[in-house]
Design a protein around this motif. Structure first.
Motif, PDB file in Angstrom:
ATOM      1  N   ARG A  61       0.824  -1.207   0.000  1.00 56.77           N
ATOM      2  CA  ARG A  61       0.000   0.000   0.000  1.00 56.77           C
ATOM      3  C   ARG A  61       0.858   1.257   0.000  1.00 56.77           C
ATOM      4  N   TRP A  62       2.035   1.179   0.615  1.00 61.36           N
ATOM      5  CA  TRP A  62       2.861   2.362   0.779  1.00 61.36           C
ATOM      6  C   TRP A  62       3.977   2.427  -0.256  1.00 61.36           C
TER       7      TRP A  62
ATOM      8  N   GLU B 213      10.637  -0.691   7.047  1.00 59.51           N
ATOM      9  CA  GLU B 213       9.191  -0.671   6.838  1.00 59.51           C
ATOM     10  C   GLU B 213       8.677  -2.117   6.789  1.00 59.51           C
TER      11      GLU B 213
ATOM     12  N   PRO C  15       0.953   2.214  10.642  1.00 58.53           N
ATOM     13  CA  PRO C  15       0.595   3.069   9.503  1.00 58.53           C
ATOM     14  C   PRO C  15      -0.900   3.091   9.205  1.00 58.53           C
TER      15      PRO C  15
ATOM     16  N   THR D 217      -2.316   9.852   4.446  1.00 60.87           N
ATOM     17  CA  THR D 217      -2.366   9.431   3.040  1.00 60.87           C
ATOM     18  C   THR D 217      -2.080  10.599   2.106  1.00 60.87           C
TER      19      THR D 217
ATOM     20  N   TRP E 255       1.551  11.487   2.266  1.00 61.19           N
ATOM     21  CA  TRP E 255       2.346  10.443   1.607  1.00 61.19           C
ATOM     22  C   TRP E 255       2.444  10.687   0.109  1.00 61.19           C
TER      23      TRP E 255
ATOM     24  N   LEU F  16       7.634   6.586   5.683  1.00 64.95           N
ATOM     25  CA  LEU F  16       6.539   5.901   6.364  1.00 64.95           C
ATOM     26  C   LEU F  16       6.670   5.990   7.879  1.00 64.95           C
TER      27      LEU F  16
ATOM     28  N   THR G  72       3.963   8.275   9.954  1.00 64.90           N
ATOM     29  CA  THR G  72       3.097   7.589  10.908  1.00 64.90           C
ATOM     30  C   THR G  72       3.225   8.188  12.300  1.00 64.90           C
TER      31      THR G  72
END
Length: 485
Positions: free
Chosen positions: A43-44, A102, A297, A370, A373, A381, A385
């Motif tokens: 997702r990141w 991560e 996250p 989001t 990001w 990340l 977060t």
């Protein structure tokens, strides 16, 4: 000696690079490889603004490698598959890389190591992106730290390795280079080029990072303690993207501060330098938390906050106004517009804008995380977060629930003449300092002289500060009554 691949990720530099230095010491050809693996990042995967920086950073790295008689091999797809392809093409018997922290990257490391070892290829991971290994830091109870001050106090009792010098070259190269994509084929640079306003203060790449660190260490660090809070001034280091992409290592940053200390006979050499090193410590703390609490996250560290009563936002209108810098609060709007135009936002204003989203609008912190990001060139990340959970009050060492930044007060304190607001909210440029942070308080004739039409070319506040603050405090009180602590 058979070649060694050096798998590059967030370590896009040639100096103080333990994996690269070890590959050169091993002997034989060294093949630097970068694989763009969006699926592996989950997702990141790298956001849009960060991809723009990555393109320029890879271009700078490729140029630096060619100066040493080497090359950068670029690939796209599943990392293990691409590394195995390059291993076969070169006859490499080892792959070295710098450790990442991560959650998706740690899973990727394990998968890559397993695939390579199954094929009989030597693998080795090296430190290089942090000062301290998050897995090795524990409090007296043997558990992870959740408060910054004891974490950083403990960390500072540990030795910080000195930067590792890497030979200048020329480096040994393979008899035949494997196939490589052209940088443009990674499609990192946006078309059309909406990022053209990003790079005025920056030069992506190792040389640019080293030059900025040198200028900051010698010219601005002494005044950092006060200057870092003034968004109209160039008082911050702006090292964050260089650190995120590993164009400069934290050990090099520490060494630059230590060098100033040797000149002055004191370490840290000034109050500003001490405050700056605390910011480096905050970065370490962020990674420590991400390693030990990999769910954060997407979910609050303090589980009770999953029940926080976020406000309704029909049609997403308030979120859209925040993103666009149209909240009617000038300091918030200036920050959000700076972010959109430059891919970066001043740190003090990041806190103000984040507090406004989660406490004035009572919209989920995950929406802000989001958005940042995708729009920050320095999107990281761990830091993203920690900082958003700090603002929301749901994470480690979080801001007290009753700390709600008042945008007008913050603007008047840290941008007293309104220079920052005038730069990024030009509709208000002709308002005097007394009213630039609260244009709705200005007399009608003053607004007319300044060309400001509230509700027209500049919005009225989308929420009332006093009302929003009271509602946020009530929501937090209710959560505490239900066991949030």
């Amino acid at each position: 000696m058979a070649p060694t691949l050096v798998w590059l990720r967030q370590d896009l530099r040639l100096q103080d690079h333990p994996a690269l230095a070890s590959a050169l010491r091993r002997g034989g050809a060294v093949v630097p490889v970068y694989v763009l693996d969006d699926a592996g990042e989950g997702r990141w995967a790298c956001g849009a603004a960060a991809r723009s920086w990555l393109h320029r950073s890879l271009a700078a790295l490729e140029a630096a490698l060619r100066e040493r008689g080497s090359r950068l091999i670029l690939a796209r797809g599943d990392t293990a598959t691409e590394l195995m392809r390059i291993v076969r093409a070169t006859g490499a018997q080892a792959v070295y890389w710098s450790r990442r922290y991560e959650p998706a990257a740690r899973r990727q490391d394990a998968a890559v190591a397993a695939a390579l070892k199954a094929a009989g290829v030597e693998t080795a991971e090296f430190a290089g992106t942090l000062l301290f290994d998050p897995d090795e830091l524990r409090n007296k109870q043997g558990t992870p730290f959740q408060v910054f001050t004891p974490f950083w106090r403990h960390a500072q009792t540990l030795p910080v390795p000195t930067p590792e010098k890497v030979p200048a070259g020329p480096w040994p190269v393979p008899s035949r280079w494997p196939a490589s994509l052209a940088l443009a084929e990674l499609h990192l640079s946006p078309r059309p080029a909406w990022d053209r306003g990003f790079y005025g203060p920056w030069e992506p790449g190792e040389a640019g990072g080293a030059a900025r660190l040198k200028r900051f260490a010698r010219g601005a660090m002494e005044d950092y303690a006060e200057g870092r809070d003034l968004p109209a001034e160039d008082g911050t280091s702006r090292m964050s993207p260089h650190l995120h992409y590993g164009e400069v290592s934290p050990r090099q940053v520490w060494a630059a501060v230590a060098a100033q200390g040797r000149e002055s006979g004191v370490f840290p050499p000034s109050r500003g330098a001490g405050v700056f090193l605390n910011e480096i410590g905050w970065r370490e703390f962020a990674h420590h938390l991400l390693v030990h609490f990999p769910h954060t996250p997407e979910a609050p560290l303090r589980e009770a906050f999953a029940r926080f009563p976020w406000a309704a936002d029909p049609g997403g209108k308030k979120l859209a106004a925040w993103r666009a810098g149209r909240t009617g609060y000038p300091i918030v709007d200036a920050g959000m517009r700076q972010l959109w135009a430059t891919g970066w936002m001043h740190n003090r204003v990041r806190m103000i804008a984040a507090s406004f989203l989660v406490k004035h609008l009572r919209l989920p912190w995950t929406e802000g995380a989001t958005w940042f990001w995708d729009t920050l060139v320095d999107a990281d990340l761990a830091a993203n977060t920690l900082n958003w959970q700090w603002s929301a009050g749901c994470g480690a060492d979080a801001a007290p629930y009753f700390r709600i930044f008042a945008p007008v007060t913050q603007g008047r304190r840290f941008d007293p003449e309104g220079a920052y607001v005038r730069c990024w909210v030009p509709e208000l440029a002709r308002l005097p300092a007394a009213h630039v942070h609260a244009p709705w308080e200005a007399p009608a004739e003053e607004l007319a002289r300044a060309g400001v039409a509230l509700g027209g070319n500049y919005p009225r506040p989308i929420v009332d500060h006093a009302t929003a603050r009271a509602e946020a405090l009530a929501a937090f009180h209710k959560l505490r009554e239900n066991g949030a602590g």
